[in-house]
Motif scaffolding. Structure first.
Motif, PDB file in Angstrom:
ATOM      1  N   ILE A 190       0.871  -1.182   0.000  1.00 29.63           N
ATOM      2  CA  ILE A 190       0.000   0.000   0.000  1.00 29.63           C
ATOM      3  C   ILE A 190       0.903   1.226   0.000  1.00 29.63           C
ATOM      4  O   ILE A 190       1.666   1.435   0.931  1.00 29.63           O
ATOM      5  CB  ILE A 190      -0.923   0.033   1.241  1.00 29.63           C
ATOM      6  N   ASN A 191       0.839   1.990  -1.068  1.00 34.11           N
ATOM      7  CA  ASN A 191       1.677   3.184  -1.214  1.00 34.11           C
ATOM      8  C   ASN A 191       3.164   2.863  -1.024  1.00 34.11           C
ATOM      9  O   ASN A 191       3.919   3.643  -0.454  1.00 34.11           O
ATOM     10  CB  ASN A 191       1.231   4.264  -0.232  1.00 34.11           C
ATOM     11  N   GLY A 192       3.556   1.666  -1.469  1.00 36.37           N
ATOM     12  CA  GLY A 192       4.952   1.265  -1.407  1.00 36.37           C
ATOM     13  C   GLY A 192       5.349   0.529  -0.144  1.00 36.37           C
ATOM     14  O   GLY A 192       6.464   0.005  -0.049  1.00 36.37           O
ATOM     15  N   TYR A 193       4.446   0.457   0.841  1.00 32.73           N
ATOM     16  CA  TYR A 193       4.746  -0.234   2.099  1.00 32.73           C
ATOM     17  C   TYR A 193       4.232  -1.669   2.055  1.00 32.73           C
ATOM     18  O   TYR A 193       3.070  -1.913   1.735  1.00 32.73           O
ATOM     19  CB  TYR A 193       4.130   0.510   3.280  1.00 32.73           C
ATOM     20  N   GLN A 194       5.113  -2.607   2.394  1.00 27.13           N
ATOM     21  CA  GLN A 194       4.773  -4.032   2.345  1.00 27.13           C
ATOM     22  C   GLN A 194       3.961  -4.432   3.579  1.00 27.13           C
ATOM     23  O   GLN A 194       4.272  -4.032   4.701  1.00 27.13           O
ATOM     24  CB  GLN A 194       6.054  -4.882   2.282  1.00 27.13           C
ATOM     25  N   LEU A 195       2.919  -5.239   3.330  1.00 24.28           N
ATOM     26  CA  LEU A 195       2.132  -5.789   4.425  1.00 24.28           C
ATOM     27  C   LEU A 195       2.416  -7.276   4.555  1.00 24.28           C
ATOM     28  O   LEU A 195       2.601  -7.945   3.533  1.00 24.28           O
ATOM     29  CB  LEU A 195       0.632  -5.571   4.166  1.00 24.28           C
ATOM     30  N   PRO A 196       2.506  -7.798   5.768  1.00 28.21           N
ATOM     31  CA  PRO A 196       2.228  -7.136   7.046  1.00 28.21           C
ATOM     32  C   PRO A 196       3.430  -6.423   7.670  1.00 28.21           C
ATOM     33  O   PRO A 196       3.284  -5.756   8.690  1.00 28.21           O
ATOM     34  CB  PRO A 196       1.798  -8.305   7.937  1.00 28.21           C
ATOM     35  N   LYS A 197       4.614  -6.527   7.081  1.00 28.46           N
ATOM     36  CA  LYS A 197       5.842  -6.028   7.707  1.00 28.46           C
ATOM     37  C   LYS A 197       5.777  -4.538   8.037  1.00 28.46           C
ATOM     38  O   LYS A 197       6.228  -4.111   9.101  1.00 28.46           O
ATOM     39  CB  LYS A 197       7.040  -6.321   6.792  1.00 28.46           C
ATOM     40  N   GLU A 198       5.192  -3.750   7.147  1.00 28.89           N
ATOM     41  CA  GLU A 198       5.159  -2.296   7.338  1.00 28.89           C
ATOM     42  C   GLU A 198       3.729  -1.776   7.473  1.00 28.89           C
ATOM     43  O   GLU A 198       3.420  -0.670   7.044  1.00 28.89           O
ATOM     44  CB  GLU A 198       5.853  -1.607   6.160  1.00 28.89           C
ATOM     45  N   LYS A 199       2.869  -2.579   8.096  1.00 28.49           N
ATOM     46  CA  LYS A 199       1.458  -2.196   8.123  1.00 28.49           C
ATOM     47  C   LYS A 199       1.199  -0.931   8.944  1.00 28.49           C
ATOM     48  O   LYS A 199       0.261  -0.184   8.649  1.00 28.49           O
ATOM     49  CB  LYS A 199       0.596  -3.345   8.621  1.00 28.49           C
ATOM     50  N   GLU A 200       2.011  -0.649   9.963  1.00 26.02           N
ATOM     51  CA  GLU A 200       1.812   0.575  10.744  1.00 26.02           C
ATOM     52  C   GLU A 200       1.984   1.812   9.860  1.00 26.02           C
ATOM     53  O   GLU A 200       1.237   2.783   9.979  1.00 26.02           O
ATOM     54  CB  GLU A 200       2.787   0.639  11.932  1.00 26.02           C
ATOM     55  N   LYS A 201       2.957   1.781   8.953  1.00 24.52           N
ATOM     56  CA  LYS A 201       3.176   2.906   8.041  1.00 24.52           C
ATOM     57  C   LYS A 201       2.063   2.969   6.996  1.00 24.52           C
ATOM     58  O   LYS A 201       1.585   4.049   6.638  1.00 24.52           O
ATOM     59  CB  LYS A 201       4.542   2.771   7.364  1.00 24.52           C
ATOM     60  N   ALA A 202       1.628   1.796   6.521  1.00 23.20           N
ATOM     61  CA  ALA A 202       0.562   1.747   5.514  1.00 23.20           C
ATOM     62  C   ALA A 202      -0.755   2.252   6.075  1.00 23.20           C
ATOM     63  O   ALA A 202      -1.555   2.874   5.357  1.00 23.20           O
ATOM     64  CB  ALA A 202       0.403   0.326   4.983  1.00 23.20           C
ATOM     65  N   HIS A 203      -0.992   2.015   7.363  1.00 24.80           N
ATOM     66  CA  HIS A 203      -2.266   2.391   7.983  1.00 24.80           C
ATOM     67  C   HIS A 203      -2.527   3.886   7.922  1.00 24.80           C
ATOM     68  O   HIS A 203      -3.688   4.322   7.937  1.00 24.80           O
ATOM     69  CB  HIS A 203      -2.293   1.934   9.444  1.00 24.80           C
ATOM     70  N   ARG A 204      -1.474   4.701   7.852  1.00 24.08           N
ATOM     71  CA  ARG A 204      -1.657   6.155   7.791  1.00 24.08           C
ATOM     72  C   ARG A 204      -2.403   6.574   6.529  1.00 24.08           C
ATOM     73  O   ARG A 204      -3.023   7.636   6.497  1.00 24.08           O
ATOM     74  CB  ARG A 204      -0.299   6.867   7.828  1.00 24.08           C
ATOM     75  N   PHE A 205      -2.329   5.744   5.501  1.00 21.09           N
ATOM     76  CA  PHE A 205      -2.919   6.102   4.214  1.00 21.09           C
ATOM     77  C   PHE A 205      -4.291   5.456   3.993  1.00 21.09           C
ATOM     78  O   PHE A 205      -4.938   5.711   2.989  1.00 21.09           O
ATOM     79  CB  PHE A 205      -1.977   5.680   3.076  1.00 21.09           C
ATOM     80  N   ILE A 206      -4.730   4.617   4.941  1.00 24.80           N
ATOM     81  CA  ILE A 206      -5.934   3.815   4.736  1.00 24.80           C
ATOM     82  C   ILE A 206      -7.087   4.295   5.620  1.00 24.80           C
ATOM     83  O   ILE A 206      -6.914   4.494   6.825  1.00 24.80           O
ATOM     84  CB  ILE A 206      -5.665   2.319   5.046  1.00 24.80           C
ATOM     85  N   GLY A 207      -8.255   4.463   5.013  1.00 22.43           N
ATOM     86  CA  GLY A 207      -9.499   4.644   5.752  1.00 22.43           C
ATOM     87  C   GLY A 207     -10.345   3.404   5.515  1.00 22.43           C
ATOM     88  O   GLY A 207     -10.569   3.018   4.364  1.00 22.43           O
ATOM     89  N   TYR A 208     -10.813   2.769   6.591  1.00 21.82           N
ATOM     90  CA  TYR A 208     -11.466   1.455   6.465  1.00 21.82           C
ATOM     91  C   TYR A 208     -12.843   1.461   7.100  1.00 21.82           C
ATOM     92  O   TYR A 208     -13.014   1.906   8.245  1.00 21.82           O
ATOM     93  CB  TYR A 208     -10.576   0.400   7.124  1.00 21.82           C
ATOM     94  N   MET A 209     -13.827   0.978   6.347  1.00 24.39           N
ATOM     95  CA  MET A 209     -15.159   0.765   6.893  1.00 24.39           C
ATOM     96  C   MET A 209     -15.521  -0.705   6.739  1.00 24.39           C
ATOM     97  O   MET A 209     -15.734  -1.187   5.624  1.00 24.39           O
ATOM     98  CB  MET A 209     -16.200   1.611   6.177  1.00 24.39           C
ATOM     99  N   PRO A 210     -15.585  -1.459   7.844  1.00 26.09           N
ATOM    100  CA  PRO A 210     -15.978  -2.874   7.760  1.00 26.09           C
ATOM    101  C   PRO A 210     -17.482  -3.007   7.520  1.00 26.09           C
ATOM    102  O   PRO A 210     -18.219  -2.014   7.549  1.00 26.09           O
ATOM    103  CB  PRO A 210     -15.586  -3.427   9.134  1.00 26.09           C
ATOM    104  N   GLN A 211     -17.945  -4.223   7.289  1.00 27.20           N
ATOM    105  CA  GLN A 211     -19.379  -4.455   7.112  1.00 27.20           C
ATOM    106  C   GLN A 211     -20.159  -3.995   8.331  1.00 27.20           C
ATOM    107  O   GLN A 211     -21.243  -3.435   8.210  1.00 27.20           O
ATOM    108  CB  GLN A 211     -19.652  -5.941   6.836  1.00 27.20           C
TER     109      GLN A 211
END
Length: 362
Positions: free
Chosen positions: A109-130
Motif C-alpha cells: 500500500i503506497n509502497g509499504y509491504q504488508l504485514p511487515k510495514e502495516k503501521e506505516k501503511a495504515h496512515r494512508f488507509i481509511g477502512y469501513m468494515p461491514q
C-alpha cells in the motif's frame, strides 16, 4: 501547469502551480508543513499504482478462502470488488488493512509491504468494515471523536474535521444523537464518516451501500466519485453489480476466492456474448410487423404485445443495415413507429455470465 498534491503529514489535498520540471516551494494550508517538490514527479505519483497485490492466497486449515489473486489499483481509481457472498471479498479486504496475514503472495500500500510495514501503511488507509461496531450508548460525535483520535487526527482540529465530514455525508443533524436512535442507513453512513476522518489516500469500504435507501445510495456514490476526482483512491466491495454502475472505473469479479475478470464496465460488456436485440414499439396495434421476419439477418421475433416486440438479429449481421430495412418495411406496411431501441445486456446478465464462466474454468 496546475496539479493536486497530498500533504505527507495530514493527507490534505491542495493545488500548486508551476512549470514541468520546476522545483517549487509548497506549504500545506491545513497543517503548515513546508517543503519543495518537482512538478514532473507529481505526474509519476498520479499514475503509479497505490495498491499492488501479487499472487495473494489465504488458507484456513483445508479451506482456501483466497486463491492466488492479483490486481493493481492506481491513485484516484474507484475499484469495485464484486462477487457473491462467500467469494473471498471480506478476506481480501482484511488482508489489505492488516487484520489478516496472507498465507502467500505480496501486497503493498503506497509502497509499504504488508504485514511487515502495516503501521506505516495504515496512515494512508481509511477502512469501513461491514459492521462498524459503534457502541450504542455513544453519540455520533462521541464515537467519531474516539475514531478520530485512533486515526491520528490532531486534537485541536478534530471537531472541525468531524463537522466537515458529517456535512459532507448529510449527517450533521445527527451529531449529538445517540447511536441507538439512528436508523440502519444512517449508521452505515456514519461508518463511512469514521473512515474519512483522517483524510486517507485509500478508502476501503466493505459493502458500503448495504442498507441504504435509494436517495442515500445516490448521495454516497456521488461523494465517492467526488473523492476520486480529488485524488482519493476508493476500493469498495459489493455483491450487487448495479452498485458499481456509473461510479467504478475498474471492476474485479471474484468467485470461490479467484479473480474471474478485471476491467471497466465497457470492457466487461464487450466480451459478453449475446444475440443482438432491437425493441420496437408501434403507436397502434398491427399484425403486419411479421413481415420483418423475412428480412435477411433477422433470426426471431418475440411479441410482447400488439404494439411492442423484440427482434433478434444474427450476431454476425450488420445491425445498422437491418434496422434500416426494418424501418422501410414497417413504413411500407403503414405501421407507425413510436420507437426503435437497440437493447444492451443488463448488468445482472453480465455478472451472471462471468460467474458461470468462472465456474466452468475451475
Amino acid at each position: 501547469m496546475e496539479k493536486k498534491i497530498r500533504c505527507p503529514k495530514c493527507s490534505k489535498i491542495f493545488t500548486c502551480d508551476g512549470n514541468p520540471g520546476e522545483e517549487i516551494f509548497i506549504k500545506c494550508p491545513n497543517c503548515g508543513t513546508e517543503g519543495k517538490i518537482i512538478l514532473e514527479k507529481i505526474e509519476t505519483i498520479e499514475s503509479k499504482s497505490l495498491v499492488v497485490i501479487e499472487n495473494i492466497s489465504k488458507k484456513y486449515k483445508d479451506v482456501l478462502a483466497v486463491d492466488n489473486i492479483s490486481f493493481n489499483i492506481k491513485q484516484g481509481e474507484v475499484f469495485g470488488y464484486i462477487g457473491p457472498n462467500g467469494a473471498g471479498k471480506t478476506t481480501t479486504i482484511k488482508i489489505m488493512v492488516g487484520l489478516l496475514n496472507q498465507t502467500s503472495g505480496e501486497i503493498s500500500i503506497n509502497g509499504y509491504q504488508l504485514p511487515k510495514e502495516k503501521e506505516k501503511a495504515h496512515r494512508f488507509i481509511g477502512y469501513m468494515p461491514q459492521q462498524a461496531g459503534f457502541q450504542q450508548w455513544r453519540t455520533a460525535n462521541h464515537a467519531l471523536t474516539t475514531f478520530g483520535k485512533l486515526s491520528g487526527v490532531e486534537s485541536d482540529k478534530l471537531q472541525s474535521r468531524i463537522d466537515e465530514v458529517l456535512n459532507l455525508l448529510g449527517l450533521i443533524k445527527y451529531k449529538n444523537k445517540k447511536i441507538t436512535k439512528l436508523s440502519g442507513g444512517t449508521i452505515q453512513k456514519l461508518g463511512i464518516a469514521q473512515a474519512l476522518l483522517h483524510n486517507p489516500s485509500l478508502l476501503i469500504l466493505d459493502e458500503p451501500l448495504s442498507g441504504l435507501d435509494p436517495d442515500s445510495r445516490y448521495q454516497v456514490k456521488k461523494i465517492l466519485k467526488e473523492l476520486s476526482k480529488n485524488g482519493t483512491t476508493v476500493f469498495f466491495s459489493s455483491h450487487i453489480l448495479s452498485d458499481l454502475q456509473d461510479i467504478a472505473t475498474k471492476i474485479c469479479i471474484i468467485d470461490w476466492g479467484r479473480v474471474i475478470k478485471i476491467g471497466s464496465l465497457d470492457e466487461l460488456k464487450s466480451e459478453f456474448s449475446k444475440e443482438k436485440q432491437i425493441e420496437i414499439i408501434l403507436s397502434k396495434k398491427s399484425d403486419k410487423y411479421n413481415e420483418i421476419s423475412k428480412i435477411s439477418g433477422v433470426k426471431k421475433l418475440i411479441e410482447q404485445s400488439k404494439e411492442k416486440f423484440i427482434v433478434n438479429i444474427e450476431k454476425t449481421s450488420d445491425s445498422d443495415k437491418i434496422i434500416d430495412e426494418i424501418i422501410k418495411t414497417l413504413i411500407e406496411k403503414n405501421c407507425k413507429i413510436r420507437s426503435i431501441t437497440p437493447l444492451s445486456p443488463t448488468l445482472d446478465e453480465i455478472y451472471q455470465f462471468y460467474l458461470r464462466k468462472g465456474v466452468m474454468n475451475q
